[in-house]
Enzyme design. Structure first.
Site, short mmCIF file in Angstrom:
data_model
loop_
_atom_site.label_atom_id
_atom_site.label_comp_id
_atom_site.label_asym_id
_atom_site.label_seq_id
_atom_site.Cartn_x
_atom_site.Cartn_y
_atom_site.Cartn_z
N ASP A 70 -26.26 -84.57 9.62
CA ASP A 70 -26.04 -86.01 9.78
C ASP A 70 -24.82 -86.47 8.99
OD1 ASP A 70 -26.30 -88.71 10.26
OD2 ASP A 70 -27.95 -89.00 8.87
N ASP A 255 -20.89 -90.41 14.12
CA ASP A 255 -22.20 -90.20 13.50
C ASP A 255 -23.01 -89.17 14.26
OD1 ASP A 255 -24.57 -90.38 12.15
OD2 ASP A 255 -25.13 -92.33 12.96
#
Length: 364
Positions: A70, A255
């Protein structure tokens, strides 16, 4: 498929704050304590492109975990033996089995933009990715969780800046960089553009893979360090010879923790929905398009221009066909969400279904 999993540690009025993204930034000096190297961590496709897991080990001897990679958060957390079913996952960390573990007795908690949350305690131990290990790395052991029970990943590896780490700890990749263990102060992210249910991707620390792209990189400086944030020149929609500009000079982030191709504020998203003919289906919670009675060529291309270079999603890249050959429709992999960066400015999120079409390098 999950829609997004943004870190909501800094929240105001129920809205997430402070994420960012960039491609390449300025190289800074670092202290070399060991011979620098490069490592490749194979990424596994989960849920046909919902998210991507990489292999790490923690402790001595190493305990293995498949973590969600992430770039939109900065904490490393893994399930502890106390968490059980609420944490989902297949592996749990047993601190009593590691000779190098140190308890910190400091609480950990984090909430994500999809409503899920995790709580636990911080500790220190040796963390390894590929052939690179860092001793005395701070990470969190989850003892409770909500909204995680269906996840197959063993926690999450945050790749953002230190100032959004919930406990103020140095993120793993930054620890490796500051220790001089990376050949270059960069990491690169690639996943296959089309899911087959078994294909993989790669996370390279300290380098990048020249076989995974053609052409040249577009450079965008980090504007707010925390998440990886940059300025995108514009977002446009094109059908035939007609191009409509949706927005210019926007704050945006890359992201890997967001499945969707793009999340924009409601005003911009609604304009896009109108142009592509998407309507909200309350029964499934998604915007959908009737792609059964009209060809995909009838829908516009969506282009995000970064550093003067256009990055274009064609309709098959932002639509997903659902159903059978005789009765189907398309999910729209674009969503609405009013998110803000650390400066309280609106920010667009460019997620996995955008990033998987392009090769991304993050320069620390």
């Amino acid at each position: 498929m999950r829609r997004f999993k943004r870190n909501c540690t800094n929240a105001e009025g129920g809205k997430c704050l402070g994420r960012s993204s960039h491609l390449l930034n300025k190289v800074r000096s670092r202290k070399r304590s060991v011979a620098p190297t490069t490592t490749n961590d194979t990424l596994i496709d989960v849920g046909w492109g919902s998210y991507w897991m990489g292999l790490i080990t923690i402790g001595t001897p190493g305990q293995t975990f498949d973590v969600d990679i992430d770039t939109g958060s900065s904490d490393l957390w893994i399930p502890g033996v106390q968490c059980g079913t609420p944490c989902g996952a297949n592996h749990t960390f047993n601190s009593s089995l590691s000779s190098t573990y140190t308890a910190l007795n400091k609480p950990f908690s984090i909430q994500y933009g999809d409503g899920s949350n995790v709580a636990g305690i911080f500790g220190n131990d040796t963390v390894c990715i590929g052939g690179i290990c860092i001793a005395n790395q701070t990470f969190a052991i989850a003892t409770s969780a909500n909204g995680m029970s269906t996840q197959v990943n063993d926690g999450l590896l945050g790749m953002g800046y230190q100032n959004i780490a919930t406990g103020g700890e140095m993120p793993v990749v930054w620890s490796m960089y500051l220790a001089g263990q990376l050949s270059l102060p960069i990491f690169a992210f690639w996943v296959a553009p089309v899911s087959t249910g078994s294909d993989t991707g790669e996370l390279i620390l300290g380098g990048y893979d020249t076989t995974k792209y053609t052409g040249y990189f577009a450079y965008a400086s980090v504007t707010t360090k925390g998440y990886w944030e940059f300025i995108a020149d514009s977002v446009t929609l094109t059908i035939g010879s007609t191009t409509t500009t949706i927005a210019t000079s926007i704050n945006a982030m890359l992201d890997t923790g967001t499945t969707l191709g793009m999340i924009a504020s409601s005003a911009y998203a609604n304009e896009i929905y109108s142009m592509i003919g998407a309507t909200y289906n309350a029964a499934i919670g998604w915007y959908t398009i009737n792609c059964h009675t009209q060809p995909l060529t009838a829908f516009p291309n969506i282009t995000v221009t970064i550093g003067g270079v256009p990055f274009t999603l064609t309709p098959p890249m932002y639509l997903r066909i659902v159903g059978n050959p005789n009765n189907y429709y398309c999910l729209c992999l674009l969503s609405t969400g009013d998110f803000y960066d650390a400066n309280r400015q609106p920010i667009w999120i460019l997620g996995d279904f955008f990033m998987r079409r392009f090769y991304s390098v993050f320069d620390m």
